[in-house]
Design a protein around this motif. Structure first.
Motif, mmCIF file in Angstrom:
data_model
loop_
_atom_site.group_PDB
_atom_site.id
_atom_site.type_symbol
_atom_site.label_atom_id
_atom_site.label_comp_id
_atom_site.label_asym_id
_atom_site.label_seq_id
_atom_site.Cartn_x
_atom_site.Cartn_y
_atom_site.Cartn_z
ATOM 1 N N MET A 152 0.809 -1.213 0.000
ATOM 2 C CA MET A 152 0.000 0.000 0.000
ATOM 3 C C MET A 152 0.846 1.269 0.000
ATOM 4 S SD MET A 152 -3.015 -1.143 2.697
ATOM 5 C CE MET A 152 -4.168 0.179 2.324
ATOM 6 N N ALA A 153 2.002 1.218 0.657
ATOM 7 C CA ALA A 153 2.862 2.396 0.768
ATOM 8 C C ALA A 153 3.944 2.363 -0.306
ATOM 9 C CB ALA A 153 3.500 2.442 2.158
ATOM 10 N N ASP A 154 4.430 3.526 -0.632
ATOM 11 C CA ASP A 154 5.499 3.640 -1.634
ATOM 12 C C ASP A 154 6.842 3.536 -0.910
ATOM 13 O OD1 ASP A 154 6.946 4.074 -3.906
ATOM 14 O OD2 ASP A 154 6.611 6.239 -3.943
ATOM 15 N N ILE A 155 7.242 2.301 -0.623
ATOM 16 C CA ILE A 155 8.448 2.045 0.168
ATOM 17 C C ILE A 155 9.681 2.065 -0.729
ATOM 18 C CG2 ILE A 155 9.638 0.425 1.675
ATOM 19 C CD1 ILE A 155 7.170 1.631 2.943
ATOM 20 N N THR A 156 10.644 2.891 -0.346
ATOM 21 C CA THR A 156 11.954 2.911 -1.001
ATOM 22 C C THR A 156 13.012 2.960 0.098
ATOM 23 O OG1 THR A 156 12.252 5.313 -1.070
ATOM 24 C CG2 THR A 156 10.926 4.308 -2.851
ATOM 25 N N PRO A 157 14.283 2.695 -0.228
ATOM 26 C CA PRO A 157 15.333 2.735 0.795
ATOM 27 C C PRO A 157 15.537 4.106 1.409
ATOM 28 C CG PRO A 157 16.081 1.543 -1.157
ATOM 29 C CD PRO A 157 14.797 2.204 -1.530
ATOM 30 N N GLU A 158 14.976 5.156 0.826
ATOM 31 C CA GLU A 158 15.263 6.513 1.289
ATOM 32 C C GLU A 158 14.149 7.150 2.096
ATOM 33 O OE1 GLU A 158 18.273 7.673 1.130
ATOM 34 O OE2 GLU A 158 18.757 5.777 0.156
ATOM 35 N N ILE A 159 12.958 6.554 2.144
ATOM 36 C CA ILE A 159 11.884 7.209 2.889
ATOM 37 C C ILE A 159 12.132 7.074 4.396
ATOM 38 C CG2 ILE A 159 10.267 6.685 1.028
ATOM 39 C CD1 ILE A 159 8.806 4.859 3.040
ATOM 40 N N THR A 160 11.733 8.090 5.142
ATOM 41 C CA THR A 160 11.872 8.071 6.592
ATOM 42 C C THR A 160 10.599 7.501 7.213
ATOM 43 O OG1 THR A 160 11.108 10.371 6.641
ATOM 44 C CG2 THR A 160 13.497 9.979 6.684
ATOM 45 N N VAL A 161 10.778 6.607 8.201
ATOM 46 C CA VAL A 161 9.653 5.881 8.784
ATOM 47 C C VAL A 161 9.679 6.009 10.308
ATOM 48 C CG1 VAL A 161 8.501 3.643 8.988
ATOM 49 C CG2 VAL A 161 9.694 4.243 6.865
ATOM 50 N N LEU A 162 8.500 6.225 10.893
ATOM 51 C CA LEU A 162 8.328 6.269 12.339
ATOM 52 C C LEU A 162 7.401 5.133 12.757
ATOM 53 C CD1 LEU A 162 8.582 7.808 15.107
ATOM 54 C CD2 LEU A 162 6.467 8.995 14.455
ATOM 55 N N LYS A 221 5.308 16.804 9.862
ATOM 56 C CA LYS A 221 5.730 16.110 8.641
ATOM 57 C C LYS A 221 7.234 15.781 8.657
ATOM 58 C CE LYS A 221 1.558 16.239 7.043
ATOM 59 N NZ LYS A 221 0.900 16.561 8.307
ATOM 60 N N SER A 222 7.710 15.312 9.810
ATOM 61 C CA SER A 222 9.114 14.909 9.938
ATOM 62 C C SER A 222 9.408 13.606 9.208
ATOM 63 C CB SER A 222 9.481 14.736 11.412
ATOM 64 O OG SER A 222 9.361 15.935 12.119
ATOM 65 N N PHE A 223 8.355 12.777 9.011
ATOM 66 C CA PHE A 223 8.547 11.448 8.446
ATOM 67 C C PHE A 223 7.671 11.269 7.204
ATOM 68 C CE2 PHE A 223 9.418 11.303 12.950
ATOM 69 C CZ PHE A 223 10.639 10.629 13.002
ATOM 70 N N ASP A 224 8.184 10.484 6.287
ATOM 71 C CA ASP A 224 7.392 10.151 5.100
ATOM 72 C C ASP A 224 6.254 9.205 5.452
ATOM 73 O OD1 ASP A 224 9.041 11.593 3.185
ATOM 74 O OD2 ASP A 224 10.555 10.053 3.545
ATOM 75 N N LEU A 225 6.499 8.310 6.426
ATOM 76 C CA LEU A 225 5.514 7.291 6.782
ATOM 77 C C LEU A 225 5.534 7.070 8.290
ATOM 78 C CD1 LEU A 225 3.536 4.939 6.020
ATOM 79 C CD2 LEU A 225 5.578 3.483 5.803
ATOM 80 N N GLY A 226 4.350 7.078 8.908
ATOM 81 C CA GLY A 226 4.206 6.701 10.310
ATOM 82 C C GLY A 226 3.383 5.432 10.405
ATOM 83 N N VAL A 227 3.837 4.480 11.207
ATOM 84 C CA VAL A 227 3.116 3.216 11.353
ATOM 85 C C VAL A 227 2.824 2.949 12.828
ATOM 86 C CG1 VAL A 227 4.174 2.280 9.260
ATOM 87 C CG2 VAL A 227 5.200 1.765 11.497
ATOM 88 N N SER A 228 1.742 2.238 13.076
ATOM 89 C CA SER A 228 1.385 1.838 14.431
ATOM 90 C C SER A 228 0.542 0.570 14.347
ATOM 91 C CB SER A 228 0.612 2.948 15.138
ATOM 92 O OG SER A 228 0.340 2.579 16.465
ATOM 93 N N PHE A 229 1.039 -0.482 14.964
ATOM 94 C CA PHE A 229 0.407 -1.795 14.858
ATOM 95 C C PHE A 229 -0.214 -2.189 16.195
ATOM 96 C CE2 PHE A 229 3.769 -1.611 11.719
ATOM 97 C CZ PHE A 229 3.171 -2.118 10.580
ATOM 98 N N ALA A 230 -1.556 -2.251 16.235
ATOM 99 C CA ALA A 230 -2.281 -2.732 17.416
ATOM 100 C C ALA A 230 -1.856 -1.996 18.684
ATOM 101 C CB ALA A 230 -2.104 -4.237 17.571
ATOM 102 N N VAL A 231 -1.804 -0.678 18.597
ATOM 103 C CA VAL A 231 -1.470 0.174 19.742
ATOM 104 C C VAL A 231 -2.668 1.027 20.153
ATOM 105 C CG1 VAL A 231 -0.025 2.100 20.520
ATOM 106 C CG2 VAL A 231 0.988 0.254 19.182
ATOM 107 N N VAL A 285 2.953 14.316 12.372
ATOM 108 C CA VAL A 285 4.401 14.183 12.150
ATOM 109 C C VAL A 285 4.730 13.356 10.907
ATOM 110 C CG1 VAL A 285 4.844 14.423 14.620
ATOM 111 C CG2 VAL A 285 4.686 12.131 13.607
ATOM 112 N N SER A 286 3.714 12.796 10.244
ATOM 113 C CA SER A 286 3.949 11.907 9.103
ATOM 114 C C SER A 286 3.121 12.339 7.899
ATOM 115 C CB SER A 286 3.590 10.458 9.471
ATOM 116 O OG SER A 286 4.198 10.066 10.677
ATOM 117 N N ARG A 287 3.670 12.171 6.736
ATOM 118 C CA ARG A 287 2.942 12.518 5.504
ATOM 119 C C ARG A 287 1.893 11.458 5.175
ATOM 120 N NH1 ARG A 287 8.190 14.207 4.860
ATOM 121 N NH2 ARG A 287 8.433 16.423 4.340
#
Length: 225
Positions: free
Chosen positions: A39-49, A107-117, A137-139
């Motif tokens: 679903m996300a546009d994952i590349t080696p350069e994106i910042t993730v939280l 918008k410090s991060f390209d992607l923020g994730v949270s699993f079952a929190v 904080v995430s795009r």
């Protein structure tokens, strides 16, 4: 204010699994990770939280850190001391902080994730604040939570009683000696309708369902701000 913290002298917030249960949990988490990568546009350069890491070292804990291939772009946040992640995954940054008050600029991060929190941060107002802070904080954001309408409640392993009004559900848990889970601060289950009511009004939300034995067990949301 209670967040996803593991309290002193209290149980781990996730289901206590062993053997086959742990393997099934690990399998489900791998499926969620695969869904995120699609679903996300994952590349080696994106910042993730990743918000909600734990000090627990079991197989199905901190699974995102185990699977994510670019730790040098990954920041992991939790209330517990999970600083060992920096040694286990060189390049990763760990920050001990509250998910309701993230110490990062907009918008410090390209992607923020949270699993079952989110089911562990307390009231609906806290849950809304948690989502809005992750979105701040995430795009883009990727959030998962168990489905309240699945017939088994995963934290207590009890059937059906979580379909009752919240006050009844919590009282029954107290009668059964499950005082920790009876507190809204530690467990506040969500339906898809509940979740959709918490997102910023201008957010573009995509949703996906995960099924166990043919029924929707987990809800997945991908948010573009």
């Amino acid at each position: 204010m209670t967040d996803y913290k593991k309290h002193e002298n209290s149980p781990y917030i996730g289901p206590k699994l062993s053997g086959l249960g742990t393997k099934l949990s690990w399998y489900a988490r791998q499926k969620m990770f695969k869904s995120l990568m699609e679903m996300a546009d994952i590349t080696p350069e994106i910042t993730v939280l990743d918000v909600g890491v734990t000090s627990d070292r079991r197989l199905d804990c901190n699974f995102f850190e185990k699977l994510y291939p670019y730790p040098h772009k990954l920041t992991a946040v939790g209330l517990e001391d999970a600083s060992f992640l920096e040694q286990d995954y060189p390049g990763l940054t760990f920050v001990k902080t509250d998910g309701l008050r993230l110490p990062f600029p907009d918008k410090s991060f390209d992607l923020g994730v949270s699993f079952a929190v989110i089911e562990h941060v307390g009231s609906r107002d806290n849950q809304r604040a948690f989502i809005h802070e992750l979105c701040r904080v995430s795009r883009t954001c990727f959030i998962t939570t168990p489905n309240r309408w699945y017939p088994i409640e995963f934290h207590t392993a009890l059937p059906l009683i979580h379909w009752l009004p919240h006050s009844w559900f919590r009282q029954i848990l107290r009668w059964l000696g499950k005082e920790f889970w009876a507190k809204e601060a530690n467990l506040n289950l969500l339906s898809e309708k509940n979740m959709l009511s918490l997102f910023p009004v201008d957010a573009k939300v995509r949703k996906k369902h995960f099924r166990l034995l043919g029924l929707i067990s987990n809800l997945v949301f991908y948010i573009e701000n």
